[in-house]
Design an enzyme around this catalytic site. Structure first.
Site, mmCIF file in Angstrom:
data_model
loop_
_atom_site.group_PDB
_atom_site.id
_atom_site.type_symbol
_atom_site.label_atom_id
_atom_site.label_comp_id
_atom_site.label_asym_id
_atom_site.label_seq_id
_atom_site.Cartn_x
_atom_site.Cartn_y
_atom_site.Cartn_z
ATOM 1 N N SER A 33 0.802 -1.228 0.000
ATOM 2 C CA SER A 33 0.000 0.000 0.000
ATOM 3 C C SER A 33 0.833 1.275 0.000
ATOM 4 C CB SER A 33 -0.914 0.027 1.231
ATOM 5 O OG SER A 33 -0.140 0.004 2.420
ATOM 6 N N ASP A 327 -3.714 8.240 7.687
ATOM 7 C CA ASP A 327 -4.566 7.368 8.483
ATOM 8 C C ASP A 327 -3.682 6.665 9.512
ATOM 9 O OD1 ASP A 327 -3.327 5.265 7.146
ATOM 10 O OD2 ASP A 327 -5.058 4.773 5.881
ATOM 11 N N HIS A 330 -0.681 4.993 7.205
ATOM 12 C CA HIS A 330 -0.035 5.517 5.993
ATOM 13 C C HIS A 330 0.305 7.003 6.102
ATOM 14 C CE1 HIS A 330 -2.538 2.022 4.697
ATOM 15 N NE2 HIS A 330 -1.400 1.707 4.119
#
Ligand SMILES: *[C@@H]1O[C@H](CO)[C@@H](O)[C@H](O)[C@H]1NC(C)=O
Length: 353
Positions: A33, A327, A330
């Site tokens: 991610s 978040d 991340h």
């Protein structure tokens, strides 16, 4: 005399041009991610971010693209800095075709790892399949541009790899069965480093010549890990056990990269010490204009990511550029830009570019 001087100046500047790195043809991305620009939107996984407020600070207006952040990711900034497009398209995104991918393509999948079992946890794309997509991409590129041009794209491309956090946080430490029962953490590090080596050798066989391989960040300082620590009765600070695991793993990966470089002289590969860069951000936030390095901007910032970070969740911050994290897992776009520059600096220092 004057013309001699002129000649000298011309020679010096030509020498400089020749010494400078050959043009980068494309940015080709593998990993999780931290670098997935939207592949998970196209597969059946619960781990996605193709809804607001993800992407709210994208250039040209809010657009949730599946990037886990408020805006662009490091590969996007790297691509733009190298004179290539400002966004690296996801290979599975039907809005793009091979003509776009010839200048940059992303095979990464949020939630994946070096360990095949990690991709299984949230049904995402395992790393071996990212390599299969790379092979498929090369076939399409040859059909589109011819064999010689396709080879030139691959040889001239910068391959950006960022992976490994999920192997520990989503797999090893989350599932008390499986790898945790099978390996000590030191053995698991060795297993992952062997998988990383196998991966690098595989893309080298497929023609990759310029590669960056990111180390792990101080993953004990992720907001989610701080929250877990607080819930377990700790102080909510960085979890030193996880940070030590990251440092030990990083040392092993860096040694592996060094030995691979000696073994494969045509492979220019750099280890990117993300850990040091992140520690600098956490310990000197004021240097970077950051005000909060402990909580994410989205929702309470303590545990939300993926579907928990959505437009119904209250408390999302107004200005993400004051935050290290978007978040609970991340970084913000601002930090991604800093990390991209750091990656490029290392590439120039180590002769990858
Ligand atoms: C993952 O699976 C692929 C395909 O079955 C295999 O080639 C590869 O060696 C496996 N990697 C690891 C680290 O187990």
């Amino acid at each position: 005399m004057a013309s001699l001087l002129l000649l000298l100046l011309v020679a010096v500047s030509l020498g400089g041009t020749v010494a400078a790195s050959a043009r980068v043809t494309a940015v080709i991305v593998f990993g999780d991610s931290t670098v997935d620009t939207g592949n998970n939107n196209q597969i059946g996984t619960p781990l996605r971010s193709d809804f607001p407020p993800y992407g709210r600070d994208m250039p040209g207006g809010a657009r949730p693209t599946g990037r886990f952040g408020n805006g662009r990711l490091p590969p996007d900034f790297i691509s733009e800095s190298l004179g290539l497009p400002p966004l690296v398209p996801a290979y599975l995104d039907p809005a793009y075709g091979i003509a776009d991918f010839a200048r940059g393509v992303c095979f990464a999948s949020a939630g994946t790892g070096l360990d095949n079992a990690t991709a299984g946890v949230l049904s995402v794309i395992p790393l071996w399949k990212e390599v299969e997509y790379y092979r498929d991409y090369q076939r399409r590129l040859r059909a589109h541009a011819g064999a010689a041009a396709a080879r030139a794209v691959v040889r001239g491309a910068l391959h950006v790899v960022s992976i490994g956090t999920n192997d520990f946080l989503e797999n090893y430490y989350m599932l008390a069965t499986g790898r945790f029962a099978q390996y000590t953490v030191g053995e698991y590090q060795d297993f992952l480093v062997a998988a990383a080596r196998e991966f690098l050798a595989a893309i080298h066989r497929l023609g990759a010549r310029r590669v960056t391989f990111a180390g792990l960040s101080p993953m004990g300082c992720l907001p989610l890990e701080r929250t877990t620590d607080a819930l377990l009765g700790g102080g909510g600070g960085c979890v030193e056990e996880y940070n030590k695991v990251a440092r030990d793993y990083n040392g092993k990966v860096e040694a592996m990269v060094r030995s691979l470089r000696a073994e494969l002289p045509r492979l220019k590969v750099a280890f990117i010490p993300v850990y040091d860069n992140m520690v600098d951000l956490i310990t000197h936030p004021e240097k970077f204009g950051l005000e909060n390095v402990e909580e994410g901007c989205c929702a309470t910032g303590r545990f939300e990511m993926g579907f928990m970070c959505n437009d119904e969740a209250p408390l999302t911050c107004d200005d993400a550029s004051k935050y290290l994290f978007w978040d609970a897992f991340h970084p913000t776009e601002k930090v991604n830009r800093i990390m991209a520059q750091h990656t490029l600096d290392i590439c120039y220092q180590q002769g990858v570019l």
